[in-house]
Design an enzyme around this catalytic site. Structure first.
Site, short mmCIF file in Angstrom:
data_model
loop_
_atom_site.label_atom_id
_atom_site.label_comp_id
_atom_site.label_asym_id
_atom_site.label_seq_id
_atom_site.Cartn_x
_atom_site.Cartn_y
_atom_site.Cartn_z
N CYS A 81 0.79 -1.49 -0.33
CA CYS A 81 0.29 0.24 -0.03
C CYS A 81 0.85 1.40 -0.30
O CYS A 81 0.11 2.76 0.30
CB CYS A 81 -0.91 -0.12 1.14
N HIS A 99 -6.86 0.67 4.88
CA HIS A 99 -7.04 -0.33 3.67
C HIS A 99 -7.80 -2.02 4.35
O HIS A 99 -7.11 -2.56 5.12
CB HIS A 99 -6.02 -0.59 2.83
N GLU A 124 -28.21 9.49 8.43
CA GLU A 124 -27.64 9.99 9.51
C GLU A 124 -26.06 9.35 9.44
O GLU A 124 -25.57 10.74 9.69
CB GLU A 124 -29.08 9.63 10.34
N HIS A 176 -12.42 -6.04 -4.11
CA HIS A 176 -11.02 -5.57 -3.61
C HIS A 176 -11.51 -5.13 -1.82
O HIS A 176 -11.42 -6.37 -0.92
CB HIS A 176 -10.03 -5.04 -4.60
ZN LIG Z 1 -5.39 -5.44 -0.28
#
Ligand SMILES: [Zn+2]
Length: 208
Positions: A81, A99, A124, A176
């Site tokens: 990431c 993530h 809300e 994903h």
């Molecule tokens: Zn992932």
């Protein structure tokens, strides 16, 4: 600004909480936050996220993604990431990003069908997203999955720059999961809880 040790402890507690919600199970998902030097503390890849310890984080230069300080455990590798989290930090001023591999995020992305976004409204809980009201139609980008996580970066950067998504603090990835960011780890906690509720509610309503 909390101390780096406090931030590392908090990121571990959030990973444990997210694991308990099935958002980072099967070693998937991840988290990062800026430290008091402006570097990114990044969780390792391919490990059970509920077992990540404070000394397992990589210290990453936000400008180029290079490792400033690795963890002592040389078997650990930085999360894929890296470039996506840095894009949210640079483009949106995020101080922390998570993530998710939650089922609700996958099913919410399915609702886009052939569009590149979904719209969430009449809830809300929308008020839990910074700057959003319960009367807003909240539009989230939906991008297409790739074989490797870092290959999503170009699509993520395009979505972050897209004016249609100026109010969004999340991006959905088809088949994903999702990336969710905030000013700091506690705002990421709130945004993650709110967005997962919004995903579940929107998916349930689409079926009813
Ligand atoms: Zn992932």
């Amino acid at each position: 600004m909390p101390s780096e040790n406090d931030t590392r402890d908090l990121l571990c507690r959030l990973l444990q909480a997210f694991y308990g919600r099935n958002w980072v199970s099967g070693t998937g998902g991840g988290i990062c936050a800026l430290n008091d030097e402006g570097h990114m503390l990044l969780a390792p890849t391919g490990v059970h996220k509920e077992l990540v310890q404070p000394d397992h984080f990589f210290t990453i230069d936000v400008r180029d993604g290079s490792v400033v300080r690795p963890p002592k455990d040389e078997t650990l590798r930085p999360s894929e990431c890296n470039s996506i989290f840095r894009a949210a930090i640079v483009e949106r001023g995020a101080g922390s990003v998570m993530h998710s591999h939650a089922l609700s995020s996958v099913l919410a992305a399915d609702l886009a069908e052939d569009r590149d976004h979904i719209a969430i409204k009449d809830l809300e809980m929308l008020k839990g997203i910074r700057g959003v009201t319960n009367r807003d139609v909240h539009v989230l980008p939906v991008i297409t999955n790739t074989p490797r996580e870092f290959e999503l970066t170009d699509q993520v950067e395009a979505a972050l720059k897209d004016e249609r998504y100026a109010a969004a603090c999340a991006i959905l990835v088809r088949d994903h999961g999702a990336y969710i960011w905030g000013a700091d780890p506690m705002e990421v906690k709130r945004h993650a809880e709110v967005y997962h509720f919004l995903f579940e509610a929107t998916v349930a309503r689409a079926r009813s």
